[in-house]
Design an enzyme around this catalytic site. Sequence first.
Site: not given
Length: 444
Positions: A126, A166, A209, A376
């Site tokens: 991340k 994000d 998502t 992804s």
Amino acid sequence: MSYVDEVYERVVRENPAEAEFHQAVREVLDSLRPVIEENEEAYRRDAVLERLVNPERQIKFRVPWIDDKGQVQVNTGYRVQFNSAIGPYKGGLRLHPSVNLGIIKFLGFEQIFKNSLTGLPLGGGKGGSDFDPKGKSDREVMAFCQSFMTELYKYIGADTDVPAGDIGTGAREIGYMFGQYKRLRGVFEGVLTGKGLSFGGSLARTEATGYGLLYITEEMLKCNGHDMAGKVVTVSGSGNVATYAIQKAQQLGAKVVTCSDSNGWVYDPDGIDVAALKEIKEVNRQRLTEYKKYRPNSEYHEGRGVWQIPCDIALPCATQNELFLEDAKQLVANGAIAVCEGANMPTTADATEYLLEHGIYFLPGKASNAGGVATSALEMTQNSERIAWSFDEVDAKLKSIMVNLFHSIDDAAKRWGKEGNYMVGANIAGFEKVVDAMNRQGIV
Ligand code: NDP
Ligand code: 2IT
């Protein structure tokens, strides 16, 4: 002291002031307790948990850029490459003023298990920055993204580390970052996901998502004798995840009556108008105060309050620790049956415990929001093969990944005597694959 407790204490001692990271580690280690205790000596000898909670690498860098007034601004950039046991590091980039190392580490740690649960070859990572894209001109956002990538490009690549979006990082930011990477490396490769459709992006990644959250929620309800049709749903957030969660919930016959942003929230008793939401948020980049102009019957309230509205299913889709114990109590009192996390760790630890104790079906984010990263991975596959699948092909693969994911966490919970506890099931099932790969690869 048990091995699990020893490792947790060490995490807190060695990483003070990283409250969200402690919270994420605590939840996972508590869930793993029965697994570890069955073979404690071997896990301790191999320092499996110490290796799991220590990132393989963490990178922190300066990001200077020039604003529209000619003033130099300096932000901090991060990339935490947490675990590559099962594949290249994979995970989003968060751009929000609250970003610090502890937040990125909590997200990177969660990502290890989430990516494992997808069944696809993805390690966990991340990154992000304390840059706030809100209120910035396109040129300022481009200047930031180019400067950010001028440092980050040294550490990433299609086979090493593949960042994505994000909070605060959407199609615009990914486009600017991709352009700068290509310019610096002279290579056109799938180094980022969530790219524009004209340069290697995948159909259905934008929706993935939110859609994935509803596919797994639907499967979980079905397996417990319920159905999405006719359910009243409350959603928090109004970004990428929230928007497409609302859309898919409506397609499945539910009525979604709320959404929110960091200033306030909307109650629309007739059901949220997704077209209006997209125009306000995606096109005009405005605040939710605008929503009433499209839907005069709706209410706008400052502050937080989404979880007070009676519902059958609550979908927190904004950010970490946004659903508190008092909210959990309200949801239970109002007769809710499920809380399924679209965001990463949106439910506080005490709220989660309360929900589980009161028989609420609870899907943890690392399982229920995995559709984004899974898609992804589908984008990476298409990039490697230099092909593009249709929307329906990607959507069908996403649905099958989410259905399989539900059964793998459900099975793990049953195997370890915790039937119906999908949080424990997700942590154990995610761990099993990663630890197997770590063990076979020796002490690295
Ligand atoms: P966006 O930036 O598109 O939207 C975020 C939404 O949450 C906005 O409505 C934002 O309001 C609100 N929000 C953000 N921070 C806060 C805060 N501190 N307090 C209150 N509201 C806040 O992000 P995404 O929709 O992509 O991400 C939402 C969540 O889902 C995050 O937890 C993210 O990690 C997670 N996630 C995202 C995935 C993806 O593919 N994008 C995949 C898996 C998980 P405002 O506009 O006012 O800031
Ligand atoms: O939290 C997440 O899973 C994401 N932000 C998506 C990561 C990705 O690589 O698609």
